[in-house]
Enzyme design. Structure first.
Site, PDB file in Angstrom:
ATOM      1  N   HIS A  35      41.879  45.324  83.981  1.00 10.84           N
ATOM      2  CA  HIS A  35      42.981  44.599  83.339  1.00 10.84           C
ATOM      3  C   HIS A  35      42.741  44.491  81.842  1.00 10.84           C
ATOM      4  O   HIS A  35      41.621  44.505  81.374  1.00 10.84           O
ATOM      5  CB  HIS A  35      43.186  43.210  83.956  1.00 10.84           C
ATOM      6  CG  HIS A  35      41.993  42.308  83.906  1.00 10.84           C
ATOM      7  ND1 HIS A  35      40.884  42.469  84.724  1.00 10.84           N
ATOM      8  CD2 HIS A  35      41.734  41.211  83.162  1.00 10.84           C
ATOM      9  CE1 HIS A  35      40.004  41.509  84.476  1.00 10.84           C
ATOM     10  NE2 HIS A  35      40.498  40.734  83.521  1.00 10.84           N
TER      11      HIS A  35
ATOM     12  N   HIS B 273      43.769  42.134  78.536  1.00  8.92           N
ATOM     13  CA  HIS B 273      44.336  40.891  78.011  1.00  8.92           C
ATOM     14  C   HIS B 273      45.079  41.228  76.721  1.00  8.92           C
ATOM     15  O   HIS B 273      44.505  41.857  75.831  1.00  8.92           O
ATOM     16  CB  HIS B 273      43.233  39.893  77.650  1.00  8.92           C
ATOM     17  CG  HIS B 273      42.471  39.360  78.806  1.00  8.92           C
ATOM     18  ND1 HIS B 273      42.742  38.125  79.358  1.00  8.92           N
ATOM     19  CD2 HIS B 273      41.433  39.874  79.519  1.00  8.92           C
ATOM     20  CE1 HIS B 273      41.891  37.893  80.353  1.00  8.92           C
ATOM     21  NE2 HIS B 273      41.096  38.943  80.466  1.00  8.92           N
TER      22      HIS B 273
END
Length: 144
Positions: free
Chosen positions: A102, A104
């Site tokens: 992932h 951010h």
């Protein structure tokens, strides 16, 4: 798409855990981080489960990274931050806590906005020869 039963992000992608969805297509899912380090802090995850950047197939990476500017620009247009940090952690020593790749997207609103990335600068510890050797060592391990 890969799904791991014990992965919180796979559960979010599959609608088993609620999220504040920002964007979705066939390759990625983007949603607000619950922590909201700054307003608009968004996580972008590939729908194909992959643990981290080291284990990500090139095709998954291509589709994943291709969506980052689109989502970042939507945050920029919406909240007019003065900057944005993109942060990706890999493995526990680098503070990865959810083992599904992932990114951010952390909008920045100026000093004291809640986010800080402080590191020690070692510029004086490395000569130009040291830097050339480090670069060569890494280069020699890039797959051809």
């Amino acid at each position: 798409m890969g799904k791991h039963d014990d992965c919180v992000f796979c559960k979010i992608i599959n609608g088993e855990i609620p999220s504040a969805k920002v964007y979705e297509d066939e390759h990625v899912y983007a949603f607000l981080d619950l922590s909201q380090v700054t307003k608009g802090h968004t996580l972008v995850v590939p729908k194909t489960h992959t643990k981290n950047i080291y284990e990500t197939p090139a095709e998954v990476a291509k589709e994943f990274f291709a969506r980052i500017p689109k989502i970042a620009n939507a945050i920029k247009k919406t909240y007019k931050p003065v900057g944005m940090n993109l942060l990706n952690n890999n493995e526990p020593p680098a503070d990865q806590s959810v083992f599904h790749l992932h990114m951010h997207l952390i909008p920045r609103y100026g000093k004291g906005d809640g986010y800080s990335a402080n590191w020690t600068i070692h510029e004086k510890e490395y000569t130009q020869n040291d830097l050339q050797q480090i670069a060569k060592d890494i280069h020699d391990n890039v797959p051809q």
